[in-house]
Design an enzyme around this catalytic site. Structure first.
Site, PDB file in Angstrom:
ATOM      1  N   ASN A  44       0.924  -1.628  -0.131  1.00 54.82           N
ATOM      2  CA  ASN A  44      -0.209   0.384  -0.098  1.00 54.82           C
ATOM      3  C   ASN A  44       1.230   1.255   0.628  1.00 54.82           C
ATOM      4  O   ASN A  44       1.752   1.192   0.514  1.00 54.82           O
ATOM      5  CB  ASN A  44      -1.092   0.043   1.018  1.00 54.82           C
ATOM      6  CG  ASN A  44      -0.466   0.126   2.392  1.00 54.82           C
ATOM      7  OD1 ASN A  44       0.692  -0.684   2.729  1.00 54.82           O
ATOM      8  ND2 ASN A  44      -1.017   0.637   3.544  1.00 54.82           N
ATOM      9  N   GLU A  46       0.003   5.189   0.565  1.00 56.63           N
ATOM     10  CA  GLU A  46      -0.262   6.620   0.787  1.00 56.63           C
ATOM     11  C   GLU A  46      -0.276   7.726   0.771  1.00 56.63           C
ATOM     12  O   GLU A  46       1.113   7.474  -0.061  1.00 56.63           O
ATOM     13  CB  GLU A  46      -0.771   6.071   2.583  1.00 56.63           C
ATOM     14  CG  GLU A  46      -1.269   4.816   3.457  1.00 56.63           C
ATOM     15  CD  GLU A  46      -1.550   4.924   4.707  1.00 56.63           C
ATOM     16  OE1 GLU A  46      -0.990   5.877   5.215  1.00 56.63           O
ATOM     17  OE2 GLU A  46      -2.675   4.026   4.915  1.00 56.63           O
ATOM     18  N   CYS A  55      -4.016   0.967  -3.292  1.00 55.69           N
ATOM     19  CA  CYS A  55      -4.041  -0.606  -1.485  1.00 55.69           C
ATOM     20  C   CYS A  55      -2.909  -1.324  -2.350  1.00 55.69           C
ATOM     21  O   CYS A  55      -1.757  -1.409  -3.684  1.00 55.69           O
ATOM     22  CB  CYS A  55      -5.095  -1.366  -1.865  1.00 55.69           C
ATOM     23  SG  CYS A  55      -6.458  -0.527  -1.152  1.00 55.69           S
ATOM     24  N   GLU A  57      -2.906  -4.594  -3.243  1.00 55.95           N
ATOM     25  CA  GLU A  57      -3.711  -5.724  -3.751  1.00 55.95           C
ATOM     26  C   GLU A  57      -3.551  -4.973  -5.749  1.00 55.95           C
ATOM     27  O   GLU A  57      -3.398  -5.029  -6.415  1.00 55.95           O
ATOM     28  CB  GLU A  57      -4.820  -6.436  -4.064  1.00 55.95           C
ATOM     29  CG  GLU A  57      -5.252  -6.389  -2.356  1.00 55.95           C
ATOM     30  CD  GLU A  57      -5.329  -5.738  -0.777  1.00 55.95           C
ATOM     31  OE1 GLU A  57      -4.895  -4.616  -1.392  1.00 55.95           O
ATOM     32  OE2 GLU A  57      -5.507  -6.430  -0.730  1.00 55.95           O
ATOM     33  N   CYS A  87     -10.318  -4.914   0.144  1.00 54.01           N
ATOM     34  CA  CYS A  87     -11.818  -3.691   0.365  1.00 54.01           C
ATOM     35  C   CYS A  87     -12.070  -3.680  -0.855  1.00 54.01           C
ATOM     36  O   CYS A  87     -11.828  -4.899  -1.412  1.00 54.01           O
ATOM     37  CB  CYS A  87     -10.473  -2.734   0.145  1.00 54.01           C
ATOM     38  SG  CYS A  87      -9.865  -2.065  -1.207  1.00 54.01           S
ATOM     39  N   CYS A  90     -10.423  -2.984  -4.428  1.00 56.24           N
ATOM     40  CA  CYS A  90      -9.803  -3.675  -4.834  1.00 56.24           C
ATOM     41  C   CYS A  90     -10.766  -5.628  -5.527  1.00 56.24           C
ATOM     42  O   CYS A  90     -10.061  -6.111  -6.242  1.00 56.24           O
ATOM     43  CB  CYS A  90      -8.350  -4.588  -3.592  1.00 56.24           C
ATOM     44  SG  CYS A  90      -7.585  -2.830  -3.932  1.00 56.24           S
TER      45      CYS A  90
HETATM   46  N1  THU Z   1      -4.975  -1.053   2.709  1.00 56.35           N
HETATM   47  C1  THU Z   1      -4.711  -2.008   1.226  1.00 56.35           C
HETATM   48  O1  THU Z   1      -4.003  -2.182   0.370  1.00 56.35           O
HETATM   49  N2  THU Z   1      -4.834  -3.084   1.300  1.00 56.35           N
HETATM   50  C2  THU Z   1      -6.847  -3.788   1.464  1.00 56.35           C
HETATM   51  O2  THU Z   1      -7.761  -4.499   0.417  1.00 56.35           O
HETATM   52  C3  THU Z   1      -7.149  -2.605   2.308  1.00 56.35           C
HETATM   53  C4  THU Z   1      -6.920  -1.366   2.980  1.00 56.35           C
HETATM   54  C5  THU Z   1      -4.468   0.346   3.054  1.00 56.35           C
HETATM   55  C6  THU Z   1      -5.668   0.620   2.156  1.00 56.35           C
HETATM   56  C7  THU Z   1      -4.554   2.426   3.431  1.00 56.35           C
HETATM   57  O3  THU Z   1      -3.590   2.597   2.821  1.00 56.35           O
HETATM   58  C8  THU Z   1      -4.436   1.123   4.698  1.00 56.35           C
HETATM   59  O4  THU Z   1      -4.705  -0.412   3.951  1.00 56.35           O
HETATM   60  C9  THU Z   1      -5.585   1.687   5.875  1.00 56.35           C
HETATM   61  O5  THU Z   1      -7.224   1.724   5.111  1.00 56.35           O
END
Ligand code: THU
Length: 127
Positions: A44, A46, A55, A57, A87, A90
């Site tokens: 991920n 940010e 994300c 994935e 999520c 994704c």
């Molecule tokens: N996140 C992912 O990388 N994958 C997911 O499917 C769920 C959320 C990350 C996004 C963000 O940086 C952190 O988790 C909190 O939401």
């Protein structure tokens, strides 16, 4: 070589070290196994403008697709070394390319579970 779920999950956990998550401190790693045996990892990433966050994935999928790799077997995902299921965005993103991909996660490498993406996103949308 046939990777086991455990080995793929370990690659996801290892990938976490490159996560950029200063806002949530939730470090996510993904390891995407292509049908040809290649593995693409992702994390991920940010952003100060939170909505621009990507994300793990999707990072892995985008790396693969942009290199012409379009067929996938499985994806293992870890968050801070443990469980992280994809999520909704994704799930939809992956559904476009691989509705039958197997999604693997769990509390740790000894407690993994897996689902077909179709189970995680029933009646998924595709044009
Ligand atoms: N996140 C992912 O990388 N994958 C997911 O499917 C769920 C959320 C990350 C996004 C963000 O940086 C952190 O988790 C909190 O939401």
């Amino acid at each position: 070589m046939n990777l086991t779920d455990k080995e793929l999950f370990r690659m996801a956990v290892k990938a976490e070290e490159h996560a950029y998550a200063p806002f949530s401190n939730f470090h996510v790693g993904a390891a995407l196994l292509a049908k040809d045996g290649r593995v693409f990892t992702g994390v991920n990433i940010e952003n100060s403008s939170y909505g621009a966050t990507i994300c793990a994935e999707r990072t892995a999928m985008v790396k693969a697709i942009s290199e012409g790799c379009l067929e996938f077997e499985a994806i293992a995902i870890s968050g801070n070394g443990g469980t992280s299921w994809p999520c909704g965005i994704c799930r939809q993103f992956m559904y476009e390319f691989c509705p039958d991909i197997r999604v693997i996660s769990g509390e740790g490498e000894e407690n993994l579970r897996s689902y077909a993406l179709r189970e995680l996103l029933p009646e998924g949308f595709k044009l």
